[in-house]
Design a protein around this motif. Structure first.
Motif, PDB file in Angstrom:
ATOM      1  N   GLY A  14      -0.861   6.734   7.756  1.00 48.10           N
ATOM      2  CA  GLY A  14      -0.134   6.556   8.998  1.00 48.10           C
ATOM      3  C   GLY A  14       0.961   5.520   8.828  1.00 48.10           C
ATOM      4  N   TRP A  15       2.030   5.656   9.630  1.00 48.25           N
ATOM      5  CA  TRP A  15       3.147   4.722   9.586  1.00 48.25           C
ATOM      6  C   TRP A  15       3.895   4.782  10.905  1.00 48.25           C
ATOM      7  CZ3 TRP A  15       2.884   9.347   7.105  1.00 48.25           C
ATOM      8  CH2 TRP A  15       3.840  10.291   7.399  1.00 48.25           C
ATOM      9  N   LEU A  16       4.719   3.785  11.145  1.00 48.84           N
ATOM     10  CA  LEU A  16       5.563   3.753  12.333  1.00 48.84           C
ATOM     11  C   LEU A  16       6.951   4.252  11.962  1.00 48.84           C
ATOM     12  CD1 LEU A  16       4.610   0.358  13.992  1.00 48.84           C
ATOM     13  CD2 LEU A  16       3.967   2.665  14.737  1.00 48.84           C
ATOM     14  N   ASP A  17       7.482   5.125  12.823  1.00 50.40           N
ATOM     15  CA  ASP A  17       8.815   5.691  12.629  1.00 50.40           C
ATOM     16  C   ASP A  17       9.566   5.530  13.940  1.00 50.40           C
ATOM     17  OD1 ASP A  17      11.059   7.121  11.881  1.00 50.40           O
ATOM     18  OD2 ASP A  17      10.069   9.070  11.913  1.00 50.40           O
ATOM     19  N   GLY A  18      10.395   4.509  14.027  1.00 52.79           N
ATOM     20  CA  GLY A  18      11.135   4.258  15.260  1.00 52.79           C
ATOM     21  C   GLY A  18      10.228   3.951  16.435  1.00 52.79           C
ATOM     22  N   GLY A  19       9.121   3.285  16.177  1.00 52.09           N
ATOM     23  CA  GLY A  19       8.184   2.932  17.233  1.00 52.09           C
ATOM     24  C   GLY A  19       7.143   4.001  17.528  1.00 52.09           C
ATOM     25  N   LYS A  20       7.242   5.162  16.880  1.00 50.85           N
ATOM     26  CA  LYS A  20       6.272   6.234  17.067  1.00 50.85           C
ATOM     27  C   LYS A  20       5.321   6.281  15.880  1.00 50.85           C
ATOM     28  CE  LYS A  20       9.081   9.281  19.876  1.00 50.85           C
ATOM     29  NZ  LYS A  20       9.559  10.648  20.069  1.00 50.85           N
ATOM     30  N   LEU A  21       4.034   6.439  16.162  1.00 47.70           N
ATOM     31  CA  LEU A  21       3.044   6.552  15.101  1.00 47.70           C
ATOM     32  C   LEU A  21       3.112   7.949  14.494  1.00 47.70           C
ATOM     33  CD1 LEU A  21       0.696   5.364  13.534  1.00 47.70           C
ATOM     34  CD2 LEU A  21      -0.822   6.150  15.364  1.00 47.70           C
ATOM     35  N   ARG A  22       3.263   8.002  13.201  1.00 47.51           N
ATOM     36  CA  ARG A  22       3.304   9.270  12.471  1.00 47.51           C
ATOM     37  C   ARG A  22       2.141   9.286  11.481  1.00 47.51           C
ATOM     38  NH1 ARG A  22       7.061  12.350  15.159  1.00 47.51           N
ATOM     39  NH2 ARG A  22       8.927  11.123  15.463  1.00 47.51           N
ATOM     40  N   GLY A  23       1.767  10.449  11.026  1.00 49.44           N
ATOM     41  CA  GLY A  23       0.712  10.572  10.044  1.00 49.44           C
ATOM     42  C   GLY A  23       0.808  11.878   9.299  1.00 49.44           C
ATOM     43  N   ASP A  24       0.253  11.885   8.097  1.00 51.11           N
ATOM     44  CA  ASP A  24       0.234  13.096   7.291  1.00 51.11           C
ATOM     45  C   ASP A  24      -0.795  12.919   6.184  1.00 51.11           C
ATOM     46  OD1 ASP A  24       0.875  15.634   6.424  1.00 51.11           O
ATOM     47  OD2 ASP A  24       3.009  15.219   6.198  1.00 51.11           O
ATOM     48  N   ILE A  25      -1.130  14.028   5.537  1.00 49.98           N
ATOM     49  CA  ILE A  25      -2.063  14.010   4.415  1.00 49.98           C
ATOM     50  C   ILE A  25      -1.266  14.185   3.127  1.00 49.98           C
ATOM     51  CG2 ILE A  25      -4.011  15.189   3.333  1.00 49.98           C
ATOM     52  CD1 ILE A  25      -4.885  16.032   6.150  1.00 49.98           C
ATOM     53  N   PHE A  26      -1.551  13.328   2.142  1.00 46.16           N
ATOM     54  CA  PHE A  26      -0.855  13.345   0.862  1.00 46.16           C
ATOM     55  C   PHE A  26      -1.845  13.512  -0.275  1.00 46.16           C
ATOM     56  CE2 PHE A  26       1.700  10.830   3.754  1.00 46.16           C
ATOM     57  CZ  PHE A  26       2.984  11.305   3.541  1.00 46.16           C
ATOM     58  N   ASP A  27      -1.373  14.076  -1.381  1.00 48.70           N
ATOM     59  CA  ASP A  27      -2.152  14.134  -2.608  1.00 48.70           C
ATOM     60  C   ASP A  27      -2.174  12.728  -3.199  1.00 48.70           C
ATOM     61  OD1 ASP A  27      -2.969  14.412  -5.320  1.00 48.70           O
ATOM     62  OD2 ASP A  27      -2.242  16.464  -5.355  1.00 48.70           O
ATOM     63  N   ALA A  28      -3.329  12.244  -3.590  1.00 42.21           N
ATOM     64  CA  ALA A  28      -3.462  10.879  -4.120  1.00 42.21           C
ATOM     65  C   ALA A  28      -2.579  10.648  -5.348  1.00 42.21           C
ATOM     66  CB  ALA A  28      -4.921  10.578  -4.450  1.00 42.21           C
TER      67      ALA A  28
END
Length: 38
Positions: A14-28
């Motif tokens: 998860g991360w913040l993008d312009g004040g919005k919480l974003r999330g995604d699944i990544f390959d390690a």
């Protein structure tokens, strides 16, 4: 970006993008640790 969970699907981040919480699944294999300059 922070790691929120790990399972067989990958690493959920998860991360913040312009004040919005974003999330995604990544390959390690595609992630690298952050390095701080102190």
């Amino acid at each position: 970006m922070v790691i929120l969970g790990i399972d067989e699907a990958g690493v959920f981040c998860g991360w913040l993008d312009g004040g919005k919480l974003r999330g995604d699944i990544f390959d390690a294999a595609g992630l690298e640790p952050a390095h701080r300059n102190t």
